[in-house]
Design a protein around this motif. Sequence first.
Motif, short mmCIF file in Angstrom:
data_model
loop_
_atom_site.label_atom_id
_atom_site.label_comp_id
_atom_site.label_asym_id
_atom_site.label_seq_id
_atom_site.Cartn_x
_atom_site.Cartn_y
_atom_site.Cartn_z
N SER A 383 0.84 -1.19 0.00
CA SER A 383 0.00 0.00 0.00
C SER A 383 0.88 1.24 0.00
O SER A 383 2.07 1.20 0.35
CB SER A 383 -0.93 0.00 1.22
N GLN A 384 0.29 2.37 -0.40
CA GLN A 384 1.03 3.63 -0.53
C GLN A 384 0.29 4.74 0.24
O GLN A 384 -0.33 5.61 -0.35
CB GLN A 384 1.14 4.02 -2.01
N GLY A 440 0.66 3.32 -9.27
CA GLY A 440 1.89 3.97 -8.81
C GLY A 440 1.91 5.47 -8.99
O GLY A 440 2.85 6.14 -8.54
N GLN A 442 0.19 9.51 -8.74
CA GLN A 442 -0.66 10.30 -7.86
C GLN A 442 -0.98 11.63 -8.52
O GLN A 442 -0.15 12.21 -9.22
CB GLN A 442 -0.01 10.51 -6.50
N PRO A 502 -0.26 7.82 -3.95
CA PRO A 502 -0.14 7.00 -5.16
C PRO A 502 -1.17 5.88 -5.20
O PRO A 502 -1.57 5.34 -4.16
CB PRO A 502 1.29 6.44 -5.04
N ALA A 504 -2.52 2.37 -5.38
CA ALA A 504 -2.02 1.03 -5.05
C ALA A 504 -3.21 0.14 -4.72
O ALA A 504 -4.13 0.56 -3.99
CB ALA A 504 -1.06 1.08 -3.86
N ASN A 507 -4.17 -0.25 -1.07
CA ASN A 507 -4.66 0.91 -0.31
C ASN A 507 -6.06 0.65 0.26
O ASN A 507 -6.45 1.25 1.27
CB ASN A 507 -4.71 2.16 -1.19
N ARG A 620 2.84 -4.13 6.61
CA ARG A 620 2.94 -2.68 6.35
C ARG A 620 2.46 -1.90 7.56
O ARG A 620 3.08 -0.94 7.99
CB ARG A 620 2.10 -2.33 5.13
N THR A 628 3.16 7.47 8.71
CA THR A 628 2.09 7.92 7.83
C THR A 628 1.72 9.37 8.13
O THR A 628 1.54 9.74 9.28
CB THR A 628 0.85 7.03 8.00
#
Length: 632
Positions: A383-384, A440, A442, A502, A504, A507, A620, A628
Amino acid sequence: MVGGALFALVAGVLPAMASVPAAQETTAQDGTGSGSLVMVLDSSGSMADDDGTGRTRTESARTAVGTVVDALPDGHPAGLRVYGADRPRGCTDTRLVRPVSALDRAEMKEAVAAVQPRGDTPIGLSLQKAAEDLPAPEDGVIGTRTILLISDGEDNCGTPAPCEVAEQLGREGVGLRIDTVGFQVEGAAREQLECIAEAGNGRYYDAPDADALARQLQRSAQLSAGGYRLKGDRIEGGVTTAKAPSMAPGQYLDTIGPGEKRYYAVSLDAVSTADFAATAVPQPGAAVDSLDALSTGLAYGDGESTCESDTERFLQQEGATPLTSAVSRIRSEDGERVCDEAGRYWLVVERQSKKGSDSARWPLELVYGVETPLAGGVTPAQSQPDYGKGGENAQLPTGDPRDVRGGTGFNDAKGLGRGVWRDRILPSQTLWYKVPAGWGQQVRYDVEFSNEPTVDGGSATYSYGGTQLFTPARFPVDSGSEFRSTAMYSGKPAALRMGSVPVAWTNRYESRSAVTPVHAGGDFYIAVTLGAKAAEIAENPRIGVVLRVAVLGDELAGPEHGAEALAGKPGGTKAGNDGSTAGAADSGGTGGAGWTGIAAAGGAGAVVALIAVFLLVRSRRGAGTQTTRGSA
């Protein structure tokens, strides 16, 4: 444990692609749709008075109507009604001078030029007749039907009472609005015109002089002609789960009244992600409370138990704007929730309104899409949840802006790529744009409202500018603490910052509203709004707005771990001079959108992929939660 029946395998790295069923287009801006306008012009005796410039008020009104006619789209259905023009006294003196039909600029101007001020002011009766002048929508089509009343005084006939007429018309007609322009009015006359506009789902515009009259008439007429372009197959939601219609993936159109709750039945499998978005489209600037809301929920069982829910509010009191609420059924990590099971569910849409808010029924645009699981053996990338280079200090494009014209809504949003873009926006208006972003990548953008001359050289009145970013599935993306999505506007420059993390696949298993919905590529939507009170501030009919748009990061070939960057697909898709994007055509391909709006077959390998996802997300979250940023 992850359980469920085995499904047919989906070939390839991405979910199988399919098209959303063709949706019925239900309005148009170009004069071929159902939008229409009838101007109701005061021709009572007081309109023969000097307006302070050596001209009569009627002469200034003729000039102002001419500017409106010149600015309307070619062929837009428009007509003219007058009152007080035929005899010195009489409360039935109202006449349709030019029937509502495809715009003929020369004939409209000739009709206005022939009007002479003479008699009384039967506003209430004229409003009743004007509503009859507007053509009824054909085949259930919903469009913006506008009565534009221009008056220099109050009704002196008494019956029917203008505010009561406006309230009745406002309740009865979906898409009907009554705008009023007060030409050199004050006191009781202004209060009456304000009451008519509020009761009629419209706005009151004050015109203290001839220049202001021309400016305010243009604003009202252009706002009407540029109404939200709705699309969808007609559906009527049930008042209970027992009466709910069945809904397959696609796009639909319904209406919803104050305090109503609408139910729609859907059948979900045990592994796919289901996305639902509801957009309510009130008349721009109609009276609303800041806490008026649109809510969506996904219910199961008896319909009273809810899996997920979302509530969106106006959060300002300057007037209504389109409002979108969205909810997903995303399979949980362990697969043991009740809502993970295959079966019958209900989409529930509810409108919450305070007393005194707009009482009209609102068009309701619904989108239902299904994301199939990843193919067997595919391990998705992490995840991003961090903005990284796309944060508030991101480097955005500079240079001279290129002209662009935003759309009226999701369905005709104007495609943009990386660059600097210039547009003009009306008070109460929302303009729409779309920007393609793949795996990938954003979206990151700034909105700048321009420095404008004010009506009195420096007003103490404040309005606001706002922006909202939506995912390809029409989910609002929360601004969190990273960005600034609203700002006060007084005619001086005001800037907003907005963006996404981004894209993903994983997410969807994060917890923040700025991250969870950004889990599939495609066209991301940008909505830009200017508050209604800007009509009291700016001297120009439209206010300048500049967008600085970037798409950061290389587009990856897919959502899987270790996916390569696509050749020729670096961050910052370039756009043509007309504002269109070459990259937009790729957003539905294997390197672009993972959200298609239509379910394809699941796969036995999806269970394996889900297990890998759960392990990856747990890892993650255990390692990265403290780093974050931008928590919602």
